[in-house]
Enzyme design. Structure first.
Site, short mmCIF file in Angstrom:
data_model
loop_
_atom_site.label_atom_id
_atom_site.label_comp_id
_atom_site.label_asym_id
_atom_site.label_seq_id
_atom_site.Cartn_x
_atom_site.Cartn_y
_atom_site.Cartn_z
N LYS A 205 -9.65 3.62 0.10
CA LYS A 205 -10.91 4.20 0.57
C LYS A 205 -11.83 4.52 -0.60
O LYS A 205 -13.02 4.19 -0.59
CB LYS A 205 -10.62 5.46 1.39
N GLU A 211 -2.03 3.79 -7.92
CA GLU A 211 -1.07 2.71 -7.70
C GLU A 211 -1.78 1.44 -7.24
O GLU A 211 -1.51 0.34 -7.73
CB GLU A 211 -0.04 3.12 -6.64
N GLY A 266 -5.49 8.40 6.04
CA GLY A 266 -4.75 7.22 5.62
C GLY A 266 -3.65 6.80 6.57
O GLY A 266 -3.54 5.63 6.94
N ARG A 267 -2.84 7.75 7.00
CA ARG A 267 -1.70 7.41 7.86
C ARG A 267 -2.13 7.10 9.30
O ARG A 267 -1.30 6.70 10.11
CB ARG A 267 -0.66 8.51 7.83
N GLU A 352 4.36 13.64 6.64
CA GLU A 352 3.14 13.93 5.89
C GLU A 352 2.18 14.75 6.73
O GLU A 352 1.41 15.56 6.20
CB GLU A 352 2.47 12.64 5.42
N HIS A 383 27.07 0.62 12.58
CA HIS A 383 28.10 0.39 11.58
C HIS A 383 27.75 1.09 10.27
O HIS A 383 28.29 0.74 9.22
CB HIS A 383 28.28 -1.11 11.36
N LYS A 511 0.78 13.93 -8.67
CA LYS A 511 -0.24 13.03 -9.21
C LYS A 511 -0.96 13.66 -10.40
O LYS A 511 -1.23 13.00 -11.41
CB LYS A 511 -1.26 12.67 -8.13
#
Length: 547
Positions: A205, A211, A266-267, A352, A383, A511
């Site tokens: 954005k 990153e 964002g999410r 979050e 399993h 951060k």
């Protein structure tokens, strides 16, 4: 409002003490219509809540709690564009991204729906031109690979959907996702790709996410290390961002920049231009169907009565598990390989959003909020960790998700898969008593002494709560509805707990410290640290000198 101070909470506490020792096996034995009364069907999704430790009185009290906490009014405020994200003074309008073109949602007096649909039209044109081969790379070759560079919601959402809808994808156009700043992620993705036929989408954005931009710059360098020149960046890079100055400086053609606004977290951004990679992979019509499914779930959430409202029930029962039964985690178990990334997606959505310890007015939370979300596809999970679910000491509510009609029928695979699916929820509900285990051993020819020794180890307590979601067929529409259902579930729980589900300050401190440490790793004078951090940094620098 502190939910623990409501009349409904106190009533639920008393109700919990009354039913906490009831066993689901006995509840089913005493109530032949329990399944019908505690299940809801909506548009290709069937939700069965009957295997949870609830009664009709539980549902009534949970409905009262939702009413006292003003859930319905809060939902209306969100859909109307009120600035419910109070710590950032923002509206929360991911739901507007899937509204019809004829609708109206006002932000500061301006209807935002036309802008949303303008972006959708641009996504349609861009994706169709790439898929049809009209837009090509700098040497005239058709694009064969798309690399989406993003992190968090700019990665998890579209990655989940592209994977889940792979059946519907254009098979000669492969979509890759790069998120980790670890150079291995980018290096391994690019290793077999051809710069002439690779299109990059940089999803940030602000166009400053560390990153994402580190990976984007390295991808740009890789592209330019071929026969490409600076001007060719315009043909091979697109962006999803609001920072037009930064995208232009990067070399991206303004016509290839797709905007999404700050009222989209964002999410929750999958439904925005962040879904560009989805449209490229499965086609714009399927992306539109994804939005339509979510829109239908929005309508269901706003209009269905509480006892037949899937997100409301899922949310309220989740609160019941966390705050009364003390459940600390929830397992999400998709019995469909296409949904294998759903647990990871829901980890971000839930933890979050609601992993908060401060209430809206700033006072500390004095109860548990978001559960720890984890899971893996069945039958692999059977399993792996199902031993803990069946015989462990923790109460772990589970969501079981399956599709009735397989997209890839082979022999009797799907019947075997579904047999396991149905068996596991029954086993978690029923369990097996020590007497049943003892008799079973004797029936198998085990000696009396050995049966008495082994029976405790083969005993299952049962009474483990599960919710089952049975999807008629995995389509873009039903996937959109399922994801929107989970969004609204998280929203409702945040309202009940009195927290802000739409900020994420918890990701900021690390951060900030990383920015201070980075120059130190390049030889600048160290900043003060605790002795552990200082020692580790010194060791890293020493090892780096050796290599």
């Amino acid at each position: 409002m502190n939910c623990r101070q409501t009349y409904s909470w106190l009533a639920l506490k008393q109700h919990y003490n009354e039913i906490k020792n009831l066993h689901l096996r006995d509840m089913f034995a005493a109530d032949t219509v329990r399944f019908a009364d505690f299940s809801v069907e909506f548009d290709g999704i069937f939700a069965d809540f009957s295997k949870n430790r609830i009664t009709r009185e539980t549902i009534k009290l949970l409905e009262n709690l939702a009413h006292e906490c003003n859930v319905a009014a809060s939902a209306e405020r969100m859909f109307a564009g009120k600035k419910i994200n109070s710590t950032e003074n923002r509206a929360v309008l991911h739901t507007a991204l899937r509204r019809a073109a004829t609708d109206s949602v006002l932000i500061d007096g301006k209807n935002i729906i036309p802008e949303i649909h303008e972006v959708l039209v641009r996504i349609k044109v861009f994706s169709e031109e790439i898929r049809d081969g009209k837009r090509r790379g700098f040497t005239g070759k058709i694009f064969t690979d798309i690399v989406n560079i993003g992190i968090g919601g700019s990665d998890l959402g579209p990655k989940l959907v592209c994977d889940a809808l792979k059946f519907y994808s254009k098979r000669n156009l492969t979509v890759h996702f790069v998120s980790n700043i670890d150079s291995t992620h980018l290096a391994e993705t690019l290793r077999t790709l051809n710069p002439e036929t690779t299109l990059f989408i940089v999803s940030s954005k602000t166009f400053t996410t560390e990153e994402t931009m580190t990976n984007a710059r390295s991808a740009r360098d890789w592209f330019l290390s071929s026969a490409a020149v600076e001007a060719d960046v315009q043909s091979h890079f697109a962006a999803v961002s609001t920072n037009f100055t930064a995208t232009e400086q990067f070399g991206i053609n303004p016509a290839n920049v797709f905007v999404f606004r700050d009222w989209v977290g964002g999410r929750y951004s999958l439904w925005s231009a962040i879904g560009l990679s989805v449209a490229l992979s499965v086609g714009f019509e399927n992306f539109s169907d994804l939005l339509a499914g979510a829109r239908a779930m929005d309508k269901h959430f706003l209009e269905a009565p509480f006892e037949k409202n899937i997100p409301m029930l899922a949310a309220a029962i989740g609160v019941w598990h966390v705050n009364f039964f003390g459940a600390e985690s929830q397992s999400v178990l998709p019995y469909d390989e296409y949904l294998r990334l759903l647990p990871a997606y829901l980890q971000q959505l839930d933890m979050e959003s609601n992993g908060k310890s401060v209430m809206l007015q700033g006072e500390p939370v004095d109860f548990h909020t978001a559960p720890i979300i984890w899971g893996q596809p069945g039958t692999d999970s059977q399993h792996s960790f199902f031993q803990l679910l069946h015989q462990g000491t923790r109460l772990i509510p589970c969501d079981f998700i399956a599709v009735a009609k397989p997209l890839n029928p082979i022999g009797d695979h799907h019947k075997r898969l579904m047999a396991n699916f149905f068996a596991q929820t029954e086993a978690l509900m029923r369990g097996k008593t020590t007497d049943e285990a003892h008799d079973e051993l004797l029936g198998a020819g085990t000696s009396t002494h050995e049966a008495e020794r082994l029976a405790p180890h083969k005993t299952f307590a049962g009474n483990r709560p599960t919710t089952t979601f049975l999807i008629d067929k995995l389509t873009p529409y039903t996937l959109g509805a399922l994801l929107a259902m989970y969004e609204h579930k998280v929203f409702v729980q945040g309202i009940i707990w009195g927290i802000n589900s739409f900020d994420q300050w918890g990701v900021e401190l690390g951060k900030q410290l990383a920015k201070a440490i980075l120059p130190e790793l390049s030889g600048e004078d160290p900043v003060p640290h605790d002795c552990s951090t200082a020692g580790l940094i010194a060791l890293y620098k020493k090892q780096n000198v050796r290599t």
